[in-house]
Enzyme design. Sequence first.
Site, PDB file in Angstrom:
ATOM      1  N   GLY A  30       0.844  -1.316   0.036  1.00  0.00           N
ATOM      2  CA  GLY A  30       0.040  -0.064  -0.052  1.00  0.00           C
ATOM      3  C   GLY A  30       0.939   1.157   0.081  1.00  0.00           C
ATOM      4  O   GLY A  30       0.464   2.406   0.616  1.00  0.00           O
ATOM      5  N   ASP A  33      -3.678  -6.455  -4.297  1.00  0.00           N
ATOM      6  CA  ASP A  33      -4.484  -5.913  -3.389  1.00  0.00           C
ATOM      7  C   ASP A  33      -4.180  -6.758  -1.974  1.00  0.00           C
ATOM      8  O   ASP A  33      -4.015  -7.881  -2.119  1.00  0.00           O
ATOM      9  CB  ASP A  33      -6.024  -6.560  -3.860  1.00  0.00           C
ATOM     10  N   HIS A  36      -4.733   1.633   9.430  1.00  0.00           N
ATOM     11  CA  HIS A  36      -5.493   2.696  10.143  1.00  0.00           C
ATOM     12  C   HIS A  36      -6.766   2.992   9.332  1.00  0.00           C
ATOM     13  O   HIS A  36      -7.729   3.415   9.835  1.00  0.00           O
ATOM     14  CB  HIS A  36      -4.728   3.920  10.566  1.00  0.00           C
ATOM     15  N   ARG A  89       2.896   1.816   5.877  1.00  0.00           N
ATOM     16  CA  ARG A  89       2.624   3.015   6.267  1.00  0.00           C
ATOM     17  C   ARG A  89       1.096   3.598   6.171  1.00  0.00           C
ATOM     18  O   ARG A  89       0.565   3.645   5.232  1.00  0.00           O
ATOM     19  CB  ARG A  89       3.511   4.365   5.907  1.00  0.00           C
TER      20      ARG A  89
END
Length: 788
Positions: free
Chosen positions: A624, A669, A689, A685
């Site tokens: 990501g 993905d 969240h 990073r």
Amino acid sequence: MASPIPQEQVDEIVAKYGLSGRAAENTHHFLPWDMLEDTRKTLRSPINPDGLVKLTINPDDQFGYGVGPRGSPRLKNALVSFLQSSFHAEKPVLEKELLILPGVGGVLDALAWSICNDGEGIIIPAPFWSGISQSAGERARAVLIPATYQSVEGYQGLDDLFNPEINKKALENALKQANKDNVKVRGVMLCNPHNPLGRCYPVETLKEFARFCGQHDLHLILDEVFAMSVYDNPAVPDAVPFTSALALNLDDRINPQNFHVAYGMSKDFCAAGFRLGVLHSRNEGLITAISTISVLGWVPYVVQDLWANMLMDDAFRIGFMEKNRQILTEHSAILTTFLRKHNIPYYTKVNAGYFAWVNLERYLHDRPESSSSESIRSDNKLYRDREMALWNRLLASGPMDAILSQISQLASYAGRSARRDIIDSLRKVADSLEDSVGTIHRFGHLDLEKATIQLGYDLNIFKFLAEAKGPKTVNEVAEQANSSPQLIKRLLRYFNSINVVTEVDVGKFEANNITHNLSGNLAEAAFGHYYGIVAKQYQVTPEYLRQIGYNNPTDEKNTAFHFAFGTKINPYQYMVEHPKQLNHFNKYMALRRQAELSWLTVYPVREEAGALTDPERALYVNIGGGIGHQCAQFKEKYPDLPGRIILEDLPSTVAQALQTPGVENLAHDAFTAQPIKGAKFYFMRAVPHNHPPHMVKLLFSNIKDAMAPDSILLVDETVLPEKGVGFIASSIDLTMLGAFASMERTEAEWRELAESVGLVLTKTYTYNALENETVMEMRLPKSSQGRK
């Protein structure tokens, strides 16, 4: 030019009056001032009708030379009365014992010149006001020798700076150190009331200073410039009152001619610009020596007589000083209340002067090693005392703009974290003063702020003003924006009201700090994202939460974002379909990363990867990773480490990725099986969240299944403190709630998630304490490492 006098005569004068060699030589010079003063006594007056008549074009001494530079007779007469009555002088004060000089600084300079030869020393209790260093050291070239206290046996705290026994030991230590350094000590100087502690010395301590000086044949210099600025502090009901050294009979402790008092107009009369100081000394030789150089500091009689008028007008003087004490009481209460509210340590027994002695360690130093600094600055005062390098003098008096100027100056020396603390503290003060109407309008118009800031970008107002070399008129701003002057005028005056720009004159505006903050590419990209996506999500959050029964959201497919945009796709997919928003987001994510605030500055990559030799093994997989800035930084920092560096993200993002040499870009993905097996470092990073707990568990599980026994999962995230979460972190937490049904987490919550899938959070490395940014190291359990 005066003829030199024999050295034997110089030595005799030095011994008799305790003077420096240069001062002793000057006592031999002819002084016309004695004659002028004597002549004045014989002039015709109502009480001397047969006296001499002075023939002059201007009979008013205020605009002439008068009787010379030693002082206006009128002021000296007023000072005699004032010192007798207000200072309660124990012996009669005589005019011949007074010299008028340019401020107390001028008095201290003259004293140092008179008693010290070049390189000789004066002991002074530390901490002390830095201006004394200039007064004693610039012309006189005397050396100030700090008497320090922390190393004195029995010292327990700042109260001990007023203890006679502790002072005795501190003075003896300072004298011994001076002798060791081959510096001859000629005197002791102290400020009473103390500057910067703002407390009066007890009588017994003053007597101890006199005894010490008498024992060692030293001069004692008392700076009593804050004498009448002693006020009531309810927090110190047993405060020591001010006692002038003039009020004490010290003849049994010190030679009377070695005892000198300095006073001035600057503090008690709030008139520092008048530059008026007075020296009182019973040392005839010293008075004569200073008289020879007083012409160089001749204070105009018109200024001297203004002070004389104040001193002789009892009603004015008493009323003025009472009002001054009242204001000092009020302002001290404001400052100390602020300090207590924000848990800033300060010396509490203050009841004199216009300052407080505070410990601003957390505001002045972001790094522990900074505490070794020998000097710090506050309100333009430099304190040279290693033992108190974290303490500062803050002014409690003066108008609001002066107090704000102090805070601004303090902030200019502070680091990023300290400035944030100052901002938070000031906002709390502002909030505590606000009434209900102000609160309603402030929160009620928050949406207007966002809308007008977006207009500012659309009309290029911020960049235009930031790049201008001076103020711009409404018409100039309107012309570059291709907009109507009336609209621009209304926008600019609103921006001025919220401090986004500064109105310098009617119809003229210029950039300020906020304008510059908004003019950069980072700000424009960030605001474009917030205004285009996040703000709409905020608007519907209350209704969305009402519809789900005010439960904590956990369904990432049914969030406030979906409710706001009427869509079933997630925010990232939505931005792909809206390229303008995707561009804002990608720029914001890329630009907000500061290289100096990176996990690479704290994590021991080389130590962990030191044993790797296989260039075909994956060294670093950034899951990501956006368009690849983190991969580029890793490659730049560790170009020599063997192994593959791989960027993974969704196809739409990888399509825009950087083409960094040595970095492979892979569309993937993260919620499917991890294709890169056995990498040394898997890195994410700000990815977990974005997801609720069950999705984070899936994410971690996919990585865990691909890990080798020595693999490390590095999770770079905000790690919330258990208490006192800041504005930015708590705001992002609620933004995650609305966008993804996700959250920011504490270390305990991250640890629980890791353990739920069989990983162990082994260590954390915080690299940006201000924003709680931390890289967490997760590994396989040791038992699992053994089986793989």
